[in-house]
Write a protein that holds these residues in place. Structure first.
Motif, PDB file in Angstrom:
ATOM      1  N   MET A 154       1.023   3.785  -3.310  1.00 25.66           N
ATOM      2  CA  MET A 154       0.566   5.173  -3.261  1.00 25.66           C
ATOM      3  C   MET A 154       1.651   6.116  -3.757  1.00 25.66           C
ATOM      4  O   MET A 154       1.387   7.050  -4.541  1.00 25.66           O
ATOM      5  CB  MET A 154       0.132   5.546  -1.836  1.00 25.66           C
ATOM      6  N   ARG A 212     -12.773   3.049  -8.522  1.00 27.46           N
ATOM      7  CA  ARG A 212     -11.561   3.518  -9.172  1.00 27.46           C
ATOM      8  C   ARG A 212     -11.881   3.948 -10.597  1.00 27.46           C
ATOM      9  O   ARG A 212     -12.681   3.325 -11.287  1.00 27.46           O
ATOM     10  CB  ARG A 212     -10.507   2.405  -9.186  1.00 27.46           C
ATOM     11  N   TYR A 228      -9.072   5.596   6.019  1.00 31.90           N
ATOM     12  CA  TYR A 228     -10.471   5.931   5.744  1.00 31.90           C
ATOM     13  C   TYR A 228     -11.391   5.292   6.785  1.00 31.90           C
ATOM     14  O   TYR A 228     -12.366   5.911   7.247  1.00 31.90           O
ATOM     15  CB  TYR A 228     -10.860   5.449   4.340  1.00 31.90           C
ATOM     16  N   TYR A 255     -12.497  -2.162  -5.816  1.00 30.11           N
ATOM     17  CA  TYR A 255     -11.702  -2.031  -4.596  1.00 30.11           C
ATOM     18  C   TYR A 255     -12.221  -0.879  -3.729  1.00 30.11           C
ATOM     19  O   TYR A 255     -12.326   0.252  -4.174  1.00 30.11           O
ATOM     20  CB  TYR A 255     -10.237  -1.784  -4.970  1.00 30.11           C
ATOM     21  N   GLU A 272      -4.483   4.736   2.609  1.00 28.82           N
ATOM     22  CA  GLU A 272      -5.912   4.701   2.264  1.00 28.82           C
ATOM     23  C   GLU A 272      -6.764   3.989   3.306  1.00 28.82           C
ATOM     24  O   GLU A 272      -7.949   4.280   3.457  1.00 28.82           O
ATOM     25  CB  GLU A 272      -6.137   4.063   0.885  1.00 28.82           C
ATOM     26  N   THR A 288      -5.809   9.298  -7.522  1.00 31.13           N
ATOM     27  CA  THR A 288      -5.096   8.372  -6.637  1.00 31.13           C
ATOM     28  C   THR A 288      -6.035   7.928  -5.516  1.00 31.13           C
ATOM     29  O   THR A 288      -7.168   8.404  -5.423  1.00 31.13           O
ATOM     30  CB  THR A 288      -3.843   9.023  -6.011  1.00 31.13           C
ATOM     31  N   ASP A 289      -5.548   7.058  -4.651  1.00 32.50           N
ATOM     32  CA  ASP A 289      -6.390   6.567  -3.558  1.00 32.50           C
ATOM     33  C   ASP A 289      -6.566   7.577  -2.429  1.00 32.50           C
ATOM     34  O   ASP A 289      -7.168   7.251  -1.392  1.00 32.50           O
ATOM     35  CB  ASP A 289      -5.847   5.237  -3.027  1.00 32.50           C
ATOM     36  N   ARG A 311      -8.540   9.733  -3.048  1.00 33.38           N
ATOM     37  CA  ARG A 311      -9.927  10.052  -3.410  1.00 33.38           C
ATOM     38  C   ARG A 311     -10.891   9.777  -2.253  1.00 33.38           C
ATOM     39  O   ARG A 311     -12.008  10.279  -2.240  1.00 33.38           O
ATOM     40  CB  ARG A 311     -10.365   9.246  -4.638  1.00 33.38           C
ATOM     41  N   TYR A 312     -10.453   8.979  -1.282  1.00 38.67           N
ATOM     42  CA  TYR A 312     -11.338   8.624  -0.169  1.00 38.67           C
ATOM     43  C   TYR A 312     -11.373   9.697   0.916  1.00 38.67           C
ATOM     44  O   TYR A 312     -12.153   9.594   1.863  1.00 38.67           O
ATOM     45  CB  TYR A 312     -10.891   7.296   0.446  1.00 38.67           C
ATOM     46  N   THR A 342     -16.709   2.909   0.467  1.00 36.79           N
ATOM     47  CA  THR A 342     -16.589   4.348   0.243  1.00 36.79           C
ATOM     48  C   THR A 342     -17.649   4.918  -0.684  1.00 36.79           C
ATOM     49  O   THR A 342     -17.868   6.130  -0.710  1.00 36.79           O
ATOM     50  CB  THR A 342     -15.211   4.682  -0.369  1.00 36.79           C
ATOM     51  N   SER A 346       1.771   6.055  -7.455  1.00 41.13           N
ATOM     52  CA  SER A 346       0.641   6.754  -8.081  1.00 41.13           C
ATOM     53  C   SER A 346       0.910   8.254  -8.149  1.00 41.13           C
ATOM     54  O   SER A 346       0.503   8.915  -9.108  1.00 41.13           O
ATOM     55  CB  SER A 346      -0.655   6.474  -7.311  1.00 41.13           C
ATOM     56  N   ALA A 402       0.809  -1.224   0.000  1.00 38.59           N
ATOM     57  CA  ALA A 402       0.000   0.000   0.000  1.00 38.59           C
ATOM     58  C   ALA A 402       0.844   1.278   0.000  1.00 38.59           C
ATOM     59  O   ALA A 402       0.598   2.175  -0.816  1.00 38.59           O
ATOM     60  CB  ALA A 402      -0.978  -0.007   1.172  1.00 38.59           C
TER      61      ALA A 402
END
Length: 454
Positions: free
Chosen positions: A172, A316, A246, A307, A243, A224-225, A227-228, A312, A175, A168
């Motif tokens: 990230m 993606r 979250y 995913y 991520e 990118t993640d 976004r959460y 959430t 990304s 993870a």
């Protein structure tokens, strides 16, 4: 050099095989063994992994086996990635927590302890075989979830040759590099915290500090993640967030979204894996790999495109695609391979790893297993000295770390009381009465594994 994978019949085996095969010559890996006690899955996903290896590195001695001793004998390195109890037990783990209005989520939620009750005992058996049959210098990279509790417990049991790995943080980082149109080699970060609960205190691109720039960049929250999360949260925390945070910062939203969704994440994965396995079982993998690959790419794409969507409400943006021949960052295999590269060289390099704190983060114990940027060399692992960190970030880290320590103690001592204490302290449970109910249900669910618990 021999590398063994315990859990080589998993659906992600092709990714491992690709990453390892692409770098096998460079890293002097000439023997690769994928082992799984599920012969059916090994003959599907293990065979697909072998086909990939044969295409990328035909001279690599790649074998499949259901014999753990054969797999680890004379191994230099071992990757463990097992799912004790299978997908159906994950579903039940998570549904039990949800029945009490609590987040299940198998790594950060209450279900993680139930999963660990099964995983640890199986991993201990493999670690004992590794001590007996692998090379004395053998290192083990554990990707079995919940990686935080598992890594802490294995180290507490004396298996100091084990390291927790997770892709993870590096995923990230990469990304962000793609967002800037830069190479993955151009970006680096200083990470501190726990597995699935870590913070980037610093990110540099080509030597330039870009943490605050990333926090303010609207494109980051679209592509990118991150976004959460809301930008205001990252400003408040003064860091880039893993991520999985979250689930801690948006707990009620996650639970509401999961309960409204048609299926939990575990149920989605189980259904996808079942359909994919059923279709692949009708294909002659070795003689019609291309057909098998089409089936795999479709179904695994369904899995990746959804995913964290149930939790959430956000999917993606980019459709998932897997190219056997295209260079990639290697996922969690890439983390293990980075360690192997540095350990077997005369140079020192940095990477993110789960290892003993050893004074790196003030406010945690030396033997606390943390997820942190480390220097790796042939002399071993040295976590970067982080020192004092944000008080609020540290409070959350400490609370979950106490949960992990108590979970480790509960599993090692087979103690019901310690398990209740662990979940009582868990910030996503935070209730003695609910912890008692959860542990009662999880002991019943795992009765084949917890017969001696008192």
């Amino acid at each position: 050099m021999k590398l063994a994978v315990i859990g080589g019949g998993g659906v992600r085996s092709m990714f491992l095989s690709k990453s390892i095969s692409m770098r096998a010559k460079e890293l002097n890996i000439d023997r690769l063994v994928f082992m799984d006690n599920n012969e059916k899955k090994l003959n599907i996903y293990g065979k697909m992994a072998k086909c990939v290896a044969q295409r990328l590195c035909p001279e690599l001695d790649f074998s499949l086996t259901t014999d753990a001793v054969e797999a680890v004998k004379d191994a230099d390195f071992v990757i463990t990635t097992i799912r004790e109890g299978g997908d159906q037990m994950r579903i039940r783990d998570e549904r039990i927590a949800l029945s009490y209005g609590l987040l299940g989520q198998e790594t950060t939620g209450a279900a993680g302890l139930s999963f660990a009750m099964r995983s640890i005992y199986a991993l201990c058996e493999y670690c004992e075989l590794i001590k007996k049959y692998a090379k004395p210098s053998c290192k083990v990279f554990n990707f079995t979830n919940p990686a935080g509790v598992v890594s802490q417990t294995l180290r507490d049991m004396g298996y100091d040759f084990t390291y927790g790995i997770c892709d993870a943080p590096t995923s990230m980082l990469y990304s962000f590099a793609r967002l800037y149109g830069a190479s993955e080699d151009d970006i680096s970060g200083e990470v501190y915290g726990l597995n699935h609960l870590s913070y980037f205190k610093s990110i540099t691109l080509k030597g330039k500090e870009i943490t605050n720039e990333l926090i303010e960049n609207d494109e980051v929250y679209k592509k990118t993640d991150l976004r959460y999360f809301e930008k205001s949260l990252l400003r408040d925390r003064g860091a880039i967030l893993n991520e999985y945070l979250y689930y801690f910062y948006y707990r009620e939203q996650a639970i509401e979204n999961i309960l409204k969704a048609e299926k939990t994440r575990g149920e989605q994965i189980a259904q996808i894996n079942e359909k994919m396995t059923e279709e692949l079982s009708k294909v002659d993998i070795e003689n019609d790999f291309d057909e098998a690959f089409k089936i795999f790419e479709y179904w695994y794409g369904e899995r990746e495109n959804n995913y964290m969507a149930s939790e959430t409400g956000i999917k993606r943006a980019n459709k998932w695609h897997f190219d056997i021949y295209q260079k990639d960052n290697g996922g969690y295999a890439g983390v293990a391979l980075k360690y192997i590269e540095l350990y077997n060289s005369d140079k020192t390099g940095s990477m993110v790893l789960c290892t003993a704190n050893d004074g790196a983060i003030e406010g945690l114990k030396d033997d606390d297993i943390v997820e942190i940027t480390c220097d790796i060399s042939k002399n071993g692992v040295v976590p970067h000295k982080i020192g004092k960190v944000d008080e609020q970030n540290l409070e959350l880290i400490r609370r979950v770390k106490i949960y992990e320590r108590l979970s480790s103690q509960a599993i090692r001592e087979k103690s019901v009381d310690k398990a209740i204490q662990a979940l009582t302290l868990h910030p996503l449970v935070n209730s003695y009465s609910l912890a008692k109910k959860l542990i009662k249900d999880y002991l019943e669910l795992n009765k084949d594994y917890t017969k001696e618990w008192k």
